[in-house]
Every structure is written in structure tokens, then in C-alpha cells.
Design an enzyme around this catalytic site. Structure first.
Site, mmCIF file in Angstrom:
data_model
loop_
_atom_site.group_PDB
_atom_site.id
_atom_site.type_symbol
_atom_site.label_atom_id
_atom_site.label_comp_id
_atom_site.label_asym_id
_atom_site.label_seq_id
_atom_site.Cartn_x
_atom_site.Cartn_y
_atom_site.Cartn_z
ATOM 1 N N GLU A 10 0.879 -1.184 0.000
ATOM 2 C CA GLU A 10 0.000 0.000 0.000
ATOM 3 C C GLU A 10 0.906 1.221 0.000
ATOM 4 O OE1 GLU A 10 -2.110 0.110 3.762
ATOM 5 O OE2 GLU A 10 -1.323 -1.819 4.352
ATOM 6 N N ASP A 95 -6.319 8.281 1.838
ATOM 7 C CA ASP A 95 -5.968 7.920 3.204
ATOM 8 C C ASP A 95 -5.251 9.121 3.814
ATOM 9 O OD1 ASP A 95 -5.694 6.504 5.497
ATOM 10 O OD2 ASP A 95 -4.128 5.174 4.770
ATOM 11 N N GLU A 100 -3.949 6.871 -2.109
ATOM 12 C CA GLU A 100 -3.249 5.623 -1.796
ATOM 13 C C GLU A 100 -3.695 4.523 -2.759
ATOM 14 O OE1 GLU A 100 -2.806 4.522 2.269
ATOM 15 O OE2 GLU A 100 -2.957 2.362 1.870
ATOM 16 N N SER A 102 -3.619 0.432 -2.872
ATOM 17 C CA SER A 102 -3.329 -0.847 -2.219
ATOM 18 C C SER A 102 -3.442 -1.934 -3.272
ATOM 19 C CB SER A 102 -4.347 -1.146 -1.111
ATOM 20 O OG SER A 102 -4.249 -0.184 -0.098
ATOM 21 N N THR A 103 -2.386 -2.692 -3.436
ATOM 22 C CA THR A 103 -2.406 -3.731 -4.465
ATOM 23 C C THR A 103 -3.371 -4.837 -4.072
ATOM 24 O OG1 THR A 103 -0.703 -5.154 -3.482
ATOM 25 C CG2 THR A 103 0.058 -3.385 -4.960
ATOM 26 N N HIS A 242 1.881 -6.236 9.246
ATOM 27 C CA HIS A 242 1.756 -4.930 8.616
ATOM 28 C C HIS A 242 3.103 -4.228 8.780
ATOM 29 C CE1 HIS A 242 -0.229 -0.721 8.662
ATOM 30 N NE2 HIS A 242 -0.354 -1.190 7.447
#
Lengths: 502, 65
Positions: A10, A95, A100, A102-103, A242
Site C-alpha cells: 500500500e 488515506d 493511496e 493498495s495492491t 503490517h
């Protein structure tokens, strides 16, 4: 496991409105996301299903009919909440004060790089579309992590891990790896300190913004190891690690090694293969000190008393990874695992002997080389604004202006992917994860998808009173092998849903 | 899978690596490398934003994650 696992990235992009430094970045970010969404997302805009914040799994606790009742609200979303789910399974949204990307979930480091690069192209497309809006000002986007004035924004990685692995093991073995991996995957930065008050060059965009070893925060007191626990999968079986410490990479080799080597280290942690303790004394200050020394000579002190450079510390992990792969797979190791090991070894070996020889592969070296050439030619000191500009413009995502792109075009940066692969990933989902189901549903039944998220697709079917939620809790199900034929066969969402639930 | 390095090395290293080469060869190669460097800088000069100081100053971001 090997380098293979469920993973994704991300990236929050830096954003500015040309000629208007005071422009509201949330408005600009929303413009970018909405410009892309309204031009490319067909029919209704599927909402993001905030399953972690709202009890969607408990149907009684969520008033879905109200959402459906007002479809204009779906396309005319509040500024700051702009959000689009794409047919490639990715999420494009705002975000904080950044757009952003995010894949979708992928299973190999090379695929992670492919969809991450597709994200750059989506942003480029979005930026161009936003500029054509009435009164549209050119909005500039940067794939970097700091403004050099004290603000930082993230480029996160996510790795699916076994829940049974003790978190303490992750902290212990991953921290020294993160302290040292910036020699491979740092994006390079002009300026030292969060606000860049000291002049000079450092390996990482992010290092100066990390203040604690372990923690939950991501926007302040950033920790080397982040403890956010949203698995987006069966929490009994999995956790999602994460990772917030990485730099946003443009160079494909940097990005590939970042994801591939981290995945390998996680595999060793999960399999309890790491018996050697490589803990570093004072990891937060070590992280910064390593970043601040592009000669790569700085040594960190290990808890066992040894002193190693960051490259040598990476070599310890490489050595263990080689043994691990040999021990578990021998000659059966998959191609990408062997490729990651070979490249990692080659890169570390050359970093040890002649770091500048990596200028075609690693972001920080490519950037530093360019900066040094300018310093040589123009006699510039490190505090010269031109060098800060080169740092910034390296990450400009426009092919005509971005210096990374100019270096690629001049044949000075090695690529792992070609443009066609990246371009198709802007629209097509990976075939081997649940992103396939999500993406294909959005592509084939755009009118029927009311909402979606990592772990669900929610359908609004004609003639049915309530919305139908299809959980996708297992990241490896919903792949082409599972549902490809079904999606090919079913003309509409009703048929597909009926077949699925029969 | 090491890749051949197409770009020139830094001048200090260039001297080391070509030490053994004949005089004329060194000069020719040095010239080729210099022009290679000049080419890319010329190209980048053309696309660099005009007022570096203003441009850098006005790049102000809000923090994110």
C-alpha cells in the site's frame, strides 16, 4: 514456505497542486481518485465494506438497505472518503491527506512488484484525468515518503503469516533485518533528520521517522515493528504482518528484493529455523545511523558483542536463508526463491566491494550517483536546493518529468517487468488469490456489486430484498482455478450467486 | 543474474579499472565515459523544474501513516 506467500503493498503518494502550495491535499487527493473512478469504473461505484469497523458479519447490526436506497450517494461521495475498488482487485482511495493505492493480494514478490508498478500507472492516469476537469489544476504526484520538512507518509507491505508463530519471535528476528535491509531497499534521501535540518545524503526516506521498537501507531511514534492485527483472513489461522518501515521504491530490483527477502526471513521465523540471535543494541538509533552512512561502513553492535556493518548483517540473514532453502527444498526450490537468493547475494557482494556499481538496480544508489554527478559538474554543496529538487523529482511519477523514468529511458536502470505486463495489471487481477474473484465480479457484474473489501463481495441482486454478502475470508480461495469457469459461464450476478450457494 | 553495468563508474574507480590499459585507450574511454555522463545530465537539465529553491520550498505535505 519460500519467497511465496500472500502479500501486497500500500503506497501513499505525495501530492501537490502546481503553483498552489496552500491547496487542500484532501480535496486534491479526492479529485485524483474520483477522476480515475468516474472515468474507469463502470456503472455504480461499489463501496468499501468496512468489515473491521462495522459488524457486517452480523447482518442485524448493519443497515445495508439504506446504502442501497440512495445510489447517487455512491458516486457522489464525501470529499475525503473517495474510494474505488478496481477490476484488478486493488483499492484506490484517500488515506489521510494522500491518495493511496493498495495492491490486490498476490503470492510472489515479482507479482507484488507488478501490481505495485500498476499502481503507479493508475496514479498517472488519475493525475492526467484530474487535470482535464473544469478548473482542474495540474496535480503532481510523487512516489516518495517525506517532504523533507518533517512530514512522512507510508509505503507499507503486508505479509500473511501463521497465527501460531509467537509475535515475540517476529520482533526478535525481524528487527535486525529491518535495521539493515535499507542498504538494499532504501530509496535515498537528501537531508538528515525528520525536517532535513542537517545536510547530506542518507539511504532511507523513512529511517528518521521511526522512534520506537514495537507499537500500534502508524502516524506518530512510528515503530520498527507494527502490531496492527487485522488479518483480513481467519484470525485463528493467520495474522497479517503490517510492515510500515519500508520506503516507496521505484526501482523494480529494490522492490523485488524488499518483498522477496522479507518473505524468506518470515518463512524462517515461522519454521523456527532462526536459532542465531542477531539482535542489535539500540535498534532505533542503529536504524538511523545505518541510513546516515552511504559509505556503508557504519557498524552496529549485536547483543552477542559482535560488530557488523549493515551489509554484513544482511549477509548473516542471506547465509541462513540459503541453508534454510537448501534444507527444506534442496533442488526443488522454486525459480523465484532461487532468483531472490542469487540476486540478494550478488547485490550484497557488490555493496561490500563497490556500492556505486549498483546504480542500475537500487534506488538509493541510482539517486546518489545522479546527485554526485551534479555535485561534480556544478560544484554543489549538499544543502543546495538543486540537490533537494533532484531527490524530489526522482519520484515524480510522470514519465516526461520523473528522473527515475528518465534514467530508465536512458537504459540506466534495470527492469524486471515490461510495460505490457504492468499495463495489463492495471485492469486484470492476479489469478491465484481471492483478488481474482473480487476483480472479475467488478469487471463482469459492475451493476450488481454494492460493496467489496479484502474479505467480502456484497451483491445487490434484482428481486432480492437484502444484500447478499459473499465472504472471501481465505485469501487463496476465489482464485481462477476455483471460480474462473463459474465466472466465465454466468452471464449475470444472480446466476453466479445461485451457482455459488447451491 | 548479475547484470552488466552499462553506466560509467565514478571517475576515481575508472582510473583504477583502466590502469593497465594503453595510454590512448584510457583517454578514449575516459572521453566516452565523460560524454556519457554529460548526456544524461544534459537530458535531466532539460526536465528539472525551473526554480529549484521555490519548488522545493513549496512541496509541503501532511503526514500520513
Amino acid at each position: 514456505m519460500s519467497v511465496r506467500r500472500v502479500m501486497g503493498s500500500e503506497v501513499e503518494y505525495g501530492i501537490s497542486v502546481q503553483g498552489q502550495p496552500q491547496a487542500n491535499p484532501m480535496v486534491a487527493s479526492s479529485l485524483v481518485v474520483n477522476a480515475y473512478a468516474s472515468a474507469t469504473v463502470r456503472a455504480r461505484r461499489a463501496r468499501w465494506d468496512f468489515e473491521e469497523e462495522f459488524p457486517l458479519r452480523d447482518a442485524r447490526g448493519f443497515d445495508m438497505s439504506r446504502q442501497v436506497a440512495d445510489p447517487t450517494q455512491l458516486t457522489d461521495e464525501d470529499l475525503g472518503l473517495a474510494n474505488a475498488i478496481l477490476t484488478n482487485g486493488a483499492r484506490l482511495y484517500v488515506d489521510h491527506a494522500h491518495p493511496e493505492f493498495s495492491t490486490p493480494e498476490v503470492t510472489t514478490p515479482l507479482d507484488a512488484v507488478r501490481w505495485d508498478k500498476a499502481g503507479e500507472q493508475v496514479m498517472l492516469d488519475a493525475q492526467r484525468r484530474a487535470a482535464t476537469l473544469p478548473n482542474g489544476q495540474p496535480i503532481l504526484l510523487y512516489k516518495n515518503n517525506t517532504d523533507g520538512k518533517g512530514a512522512s507518509y507510508g509505503a507499507h507491505e503486508n505479509y500473511l503469516m501463521r497465527r501460531s508463530t509467537p509475535f515475540a519471535d517476529i520482533v526478535k528476528h525481524l528487527t535486525p533485518f529491518f535495521v539493515s535491509r535499507q542498504v538494499v531497499c532504501g530509496a535515498g534521501r537528501v537531508g538528515i533528520g525528520q525536517d532535513g535540518r542537517d545536510s547530506g545524503f542518507q539511504l532511507s526516506q523513512r529511517a528518521d521517522f521511526f522512534e520506537v521498537e514495537v507499537g500500534l501507531e502508524t502516524t506518530l511514534k512510528r515503530p520498527i515493528i507494527n502490531t496492527r492485527d487485522e488479518p483480513h483472513a481467519d484470525p485463528e489461522k493467520y495474522r497479517r504482518l503490517h510492515v510500515i518501515i519500508g520506503d516507496a521504491n521505484l526501482a523494480e530490483v529494490s522492490s523485488y528484493l524488499k518483498l522477496g527477502t522479507t518473505s524468506l526471513v518470515l518463512a524462517m521465523i515461522e519454521d523456527r529455523f532462526l536459532t542465531r540471535d542477531l539482535s542489535v543494541e539500540g535498534p532505533v538509533s542503529a536504524l538511523r545511523a545505518v541510513s546516515h552512512d552511504p559509505s556503508l561502513q557504519h557498524t552496529v553492535t549485536l547483543r552477542d558483542g559482535r560488530t557488523l556493518t549493515a551489509v554484513q548483517l544482511q549477509m548473516e540473514y542471506l547465509d541462513l536463508a540459503r541453508k534454510y532453502v537448501e534444507d527444506r527444498y534442496g533442488a526443488d526450490a522454486d525459480d523465484q526463491t532461487r532468483d531472490v537468493l542469487a540476486r540478494w547475494e550478488s547485490v550484497l557482494d557488490r555493496l561490500e566491494r563497490d556500492p556505486m556499481s549498483l546504480s542500475a538496480e537500487l534506488d538509493w544508489v541510482a539517486k546518489l550517483k545522479l546527485l554526485e554527478q551534479y555535485r561534480d559538474r556544478d560544484g554543489l554543496e549538499w544543502d543546495d536546493a538543486k540537490l533537494a529538487l533532484i531527490d524530489l523529482q526522482y519520484s515524480d511519477i510522470r514519465p516526461e518529468k520523473g528522473l527515475y523514468h528518465r534514467l530508465v529511458r536512458a537504459g540506466r536502470i534495470e527492469r524486471l517487468l515490461d510495460d505490457a505486463l504492468v499495463e495489463s495489471a492495471m485492469h486484470d487481477p492476479p489469478t491465484d488469490t481471492r483478488a481474482y474473484f473480487r476483480g472479475r465480479c467488478l469487471e463482469k457484474y459492475p451493476d450488481a456489486v454494492a460493496a467489496a473489501s479484502w474479505d467480502s463481495v456484497i451483491l445487490d441482486l434484482p428481486g432480492r430484498e437484502s444484500l447478499q454478502r459473499i465472504p472471501t475470508l481465505d485469501p487463496l480461495r476465489g482464485s481462477q482455478a476455483h471460480v474462473g469457469a463459474l465466472l466465465d459461464r454466468c452471464e449475470n450476478a444472480e446466476q453466479m450467486f445461485t451457482a455459488l450457494t447451491r | 543474474m548479475a547484470q552488466e553495468q552499462k553506466q560509467p563508474k565514478r571517475s576515481s574507480e575508472t582510473e583504477e579499472t583502466v590502469e593497465a590499459a594503453p595510454e590512448t585507450d584510457v583517454a578514449e574511454r575516459k572521453e566516452a565515459l565523460d560524454s556519457d555522463v554529460d548526456d544524461i545530465l544534459d537530458e535531466i537539465d532539460d526536465v528539472l523544474e525551473a526554480n529549484a529553491e521555490d519548488f522545493v520550498k513549496s512541496f509541503i505535505q501532511k503526514g500520513g501513516q
